[in-house]
Design an enzyme around this catalytic site. Sequence first.
Site, PDB file in Angstrom:
ATOM      1  N   GLY A 117       0.779  -1.110   0.058  1.00  0.00           N
ATOM      2  CA  GLY A 117      -0.065  -0.200  -0.082  1.00  0.00           C
ATOM      3  C   GLY A 117       0.810   1.395   0.041  1.00  0.00           C
ATOM      4  O   GLY A 117       1.481   1.369   0.945  1.00  0.00           O
ATOM      5  N   GLY A 121      -0.208   4.383  -0.225  1.00  0.00           N
ATOM      6  CA  GLY A 121      -1.219   5.614  -0.060  1.00  0.00           C
ATOM      7  C   GLY A 121      -0.516   6.338   1.079  1.00  0.00           C
ATOM      8  O   GLY A 121       0.764   6.174   1.154  1.00  0.00           O
ATOM      9  N   VAL A 124      -0.918   6.412   4.369  1.00  0.00           N
ATOM     10  CA  VAL A 124      -0.056   5.750   5.537  1.00  0.00           C
ATOM     11  C   VAL A 124       1.304   5.063   4.934  1.00  0.00           C
ATOM     12  O   VAL A 124       2.282   5.178   5.632  1.00  0.00           O
ATOM     13  CB  VAL A 124      -0.987   4.902   6.137  1.00  0.00           C
ATOM     14  CG1 VAL A 124      -0.271   4.358   7.466  1.00  0.00           C
ATOM     15  CG2 VAL A 124      -2.534   5.401   6.746  1.00  0.00           C
ATOM     16  N   ASN A 146     -12.004  -4.223   2.797  1.00  0.00           N
ATOM     17  CA  ASN A 146     -10.640  -4.500   3.304  1.00  0.00           C
ATOM     18  C   ASN A 146     -10.396  -5.850   3.549  1.00  0.00           C
ATOM     19  O   ASN A 146      -9.128  -6.291   3.133  1.00  0.00           O
ATOM     20  CB  ASN A 146     -10.232  -3.581   4.489  1.00  0.00           C
ATOM     21  CG  ASN A 146     -10.099  -2.375   4.074  1.00  0.00           C
ATOM     22  OD1 ASN A 146     -10.182  -1.724   2.756  1.00  0.00           O
ATOM     23  ND2 ASN A 146      -9.931  -1.314   5.101  1.00  0.00           N
ATOM     24  N   VAL A 190      -1.846  -2.750   9.526  1.00  0.00           N
ATOM     25  CA  VAL A 190      -2.307  -1.266   9.943  1.00  0.00           C
ATOM     26  C   VAL A 190      -3.530  -0.924   9.283  1.00  0.00           C
ATOM     27  O   VAL A 190      -4.270  -0.193   9.921  1.00  0.00           O
ATOM     28  CB  VAL A 190      -1.029  -0.269   9.404  1.00  0.00           C
ATOM     29  CG1 VAL A 190      -1.683   1.143   9.765  1.00  0.00           C
ATOM     30  CG2 VAL A 190       0.111  -0.503   9.782  1.00  0.00           C
ATOM     31  N   HIS A 246      -9.023  -1.172  18.598  1.00  0.00           N
ATOM     32  CA  HIS A 246      -8.864  -0.011  17.950  1.00  0.00           C
ATOM     33  C   HIS A 246     -10.259   0.484  17.544  1.00  0.00           C
ATOM     34  O   HIS A 246     -10.525   0.454  16.494  1.00  0.00           O
ATOM     35  CB  HIS A 246      -8.061  -0.081  16.831  1.00  0.00           C
ATOM     36  CG  HIS A 246      -7.625   1.172  16.266  1.00  0.00           C
ATOM     37  ND1 HIS A 246      -7.015   2.189  16.764  1.00  0.00           N
ATOM     38  CD2 HIS A 246      -7.454   1.638  14.946  1.00  0.00           C
ATOM     39  CE1 HIS A 246      -6.691   3.151  16.018  1.00  0.00           C
ATOM     40  NE2 HIS A 246      -6.867   2.794  15.003  1.00  0.00           N
TER      41      HIS A 246
END
Length: 319
Positions: free
Chosen positions: A16, A18, A20, A102, A125, A182
Amino acid sequence: MNSMQLSNTPKIACIGAGNVGATAAQYCLELELGNVTLTDIVEGLPQGKALDMTEAGPIRGYSVACTGTNDYADIAGADLVIITAGLPRKPGMTRLDLLEKNGAIIAGICDSIKQYAPDAVVIMVTNPLDVMVYLARQKLGFAKNRVLGMAGCLDSARMRAFVAMELNVSMKNVDTMVLGSHGDAMVPLARYTTVSGIPITQLLSPERIEAINARTRDGGGEIVRLLKTGSAYYAPAAGATRMAQAILRNERQVLPCAALLEGEYGLHDVYMGVPCILGRQGVEAIIELELTDAEREALRRSADEVREGMDGLRQLGLL
Ligand code: APR
């Protein structure tokens, strides 16, 4: 010899490229934690960002390599994989809304990691974090110490910042522990939050502490509301990099991470944020804190929130 060519430099794969993923790559490069491979499905995106970061190296003073790719074969032999691929939370979207999209992305990525980087330690993450890291462990089949999730570092960093702002003291003096999922049921532990060793219960009123706890729980949402078109990435990337550093440098740092619980805190077969000793093997130990009945109950509610997500994945046939 330039460190770019040193073969014993660790290899970090950021999946990824992107917000992050690229920011984590940048932080890893600045700390020279290893050579970084950025991987994304968008053609040109990881290559462009990797070249840009390479060109920043002479000024920022790092000389480890950064390459971009659309081919998972290029993560071969990675020591550490940081997974940030997937959709970020949009305004009005809960973490559980992200589950379906996801989940499918993570399942596919794990097949590639298993094939090309079977010895890596994997930091998840992508949200919903605790559910995605459970899914990854199932798909990868790696030892539980090598699959862990980044959330506690982020939530604790947010709480540290809020305590420091409230007391007008250095953020470096503030230590804290945010455990649990989270999500809305995360468990900020005021009793384990200190300023240079002084418990915040001696420095702040219960009302101010509760306000800080509430702002910490809403930390991601507050940023989403401000940005309007995206979610936080500097602090999430910083959290992932902190864990990468502890692992690759075998620091044995005590950090809150999402780890697989098999009886710890009275919980079984669920990933959730708990204090871990992080070293080269990943989660080298889980520390069991003494909790009050109320704190233990809050953790149990957190686990229920994660299990709801796991049930969702099962209904979708992803688990
Ligand atoms: N393989 C590799 N990359 C992928 C794949 C895949 N199968 N599927 C999607 N991606 C990429 C996208 O092309 C995009 O570049 O993942 C990247 C995600 O980047 P952003 O949309 O900028 O999202 P970001 O803000 O980085 O958040 C990523 O981290 O903190 C969490 O909630 C956040 O789940 C989200 C994740």
